[in-house]
Design a protein around this motif. Sequence first.
Motif, short mmCIF file in Angstrom:
data_model
loop_
_atom_site.label_atom_id
_atom_site.label_comp_id
_atom_site.label_asym_id
_atom_site.label_seq_id
_atom_site.Cartn_x
_atom_site.Cartn_y
_atom_site.Cartn_z
N LEU A 243 0.84 -1.20 0.00
CA LEU A 243 0.00 0.00 0.00
C LEU A 243 0.87 1.25 0.00
N GLY A 244 1.94 1.27 0.78
CA GLY A 244 2.86 2.40 0.78
C GLY A 244 3.52 2.59 -0.57
N ALA A 245 3.90 1.49 -1.21
CA ALA A 245 4.52 1.57 -2.54
C ALA A 245 3.51 2.08 -3.57
N LEU A 246 2.27 1.60 -3.50
CA LEU A 246 1.24 2.06 -4.44
C LEU A 246 0.91 3.53 -4.26
N LEU A 247 0.79 3.96 -3.00
CA LEU A 247 0.53 5.38 -2.75
C LEU A 247 1.68 6.25 -3.28
N SER A 248 2.89 5.75 -3.15
CA SER A 248 4.06 6.47 -3.67
C SER A 248 4.03 6.51 -5.20
N ALA A 249 3.66 5.40 -5.82
CA ALA A 249 3.66 5.31 -7.28
C ALA A 249 2.66 6.27 -7.92
N VAL A 250 1.53 6.46 -7.27
CA VAL A 250 0.52 7.36 -7.84
C VAL A 250 0.65 8.80 -7.33
N GLY A 251 1.66 9.04 -6.51
CA GLY A 251 1.95 10.41 -6.06
C GLY A 251 1.14 10.89 -4.87
N LEU A 252 0.50 9.98 -4.15
CA LEU A 252 -0.30 10.39 -2.99
C LEU A 252 0.46 10.31 -1.67
N TYR A 253 1.58 9.60 -1.65
CA TYR A 253 2.27 9.40 -0.38
C TYR A 253 2.94 10.67 0.12
N GLU A 254 3.56 11.44 -0.76
CA GLU A 254 4.26 12.66 -0.33
C GLU A 254 3.33 13.66 0.36
N PRO A 255 2.15 13.99 -0.22
CA PRO A 255 1.25 14.89 0.52
C PRO A 255 0.78 14.28 1.85
N PHE A 256 0.55 12.98 1.85
CA PHE A 256 0.15 12.29 3.07
C PHE A 256 1.24 12.38 4.12
N ALA A 257 2.50 12.16 3.72
CA ALA A 257 3.63 12.23 4.66
C ALA A 257 3.87 13.66 5.13
N ASP A 258 3.64 14.64 4.26
CA ASP A 258 3.79 16.04 4.68
C ASP A 258 2.78 16.38 5.78
N PHE A 259 1.58 15.84 5.68
CA PHE A 259 0.56 16.09 6.69
C PHE A 259 0.84 15.30 7.97
N ALA A 260 1.15 14.00 7.83
CA ALA A 260 1.23 13.12 8.99
C ALA A 260 2.62 13.03 9.59
N GLY A 261 3.65 13.45 8.89
CA GLY A 261 5.01 13.39 9.42
C GLY A 261 5.43 11.97 9.74
N ALA A 262 5.97 11.78 10.94
CA ALA A 262 6.45 10.46 11.36
C ALA A 262 5.31 9.45 11.48
N GLY A 263 4.09 9.90 11.63
CA GLY A 263 2.95 8.99 11.69
C GLY A 263 2.76 8.22 10.40
N ALA A 264 3.26 8.75 9.30
CA ALA A 264 3.18 8.06 8.02
C ALA A 264 4.47 7.33 7.68
N SER A 265 5.59 7.83 8.17
CA SER A 265 6.87 7.25 7.75
C SER A 265 7.34 6.11 8.64
N VAL A 266 6.88 6.05 9.88
CA VAL A 266 7.35 5.01 10.78
C VAL A 266 6.69 3.66 10.51
N PRO A 267 5.37 3.57 10.33
CA PRO A 267 4.79 2.24 10.05
C PRO A 267 5.27 1.68 8.71
N LEU A 268 4.84 0.52 8.38
CA LEU A 268 5.31 -0.16 7.18
C LEU A 268 4.95 0.55 5.89
N LEU A 269 4.00 1.45 5.92
CA LEU A 269 3.71 2.25 4.73
C LEU A 269 4.95 3.02 4.30
N GLY A 270 5.69 3.54 5.26
CA GLY A 270 6.91 4.30 4.96
C GLY A 270 7.98 3.43 4.33
N PHE A 271 8.05 2.17 4.71
CA PHE A 271 9.03 1.26 4.10
C PHE A 271 8.69 1.03 2.64
N GLY A 272 7.42 0.83 2.34
CA GLY A 272 7.01 0.66 0.95
C GLY A 272 7.30 1.89 0.12
#
Length: 118
Positions: free
Chosen positions: A38-67
């Motif tokens: 899911l993290g890799a797919l969100l990154s591929a479609v360009g949705l992960y960066e805005p999500f990570a900007d909003f959530a900070g470490a809350g988005a990057s620490v779980p496995l979504l951040g690894f993907g």
Amino acid sequence: MAYVNAFWVGGLICALAQILMEKTKMMPGRIMVLLVVLGALLSAVGLYEPFADFAGAGASVPLLGFGHNLMKGMKEAIDEEGALGLFTGGFRAAAAGTGAALIFGYLVSLVFKPKMKK
């Protein structure tokens, strides 16, 4: 406010994973793979960066951040090396974090003497 967003988003991701474990027959390993993909797919479609900007470490620490980290490394390696980057980019991007987890996990096991379950 960044701490609050990181806390509730990271907690929500973990709570959803816990609900999947309790309410479905999915094994924990499959749920972990689902989060990485899911993290890799969100990154591929360009949705992960805005999500990570909003959530900070809350988005990057779980496995979504690894993907996301794997996908980001693959994109960069493909731009630099071509098709070979598809196979090497994810490894290069995740090497430091994976290596640190192995080393620190080993050091902690020396201090606390883990035991096998019976």
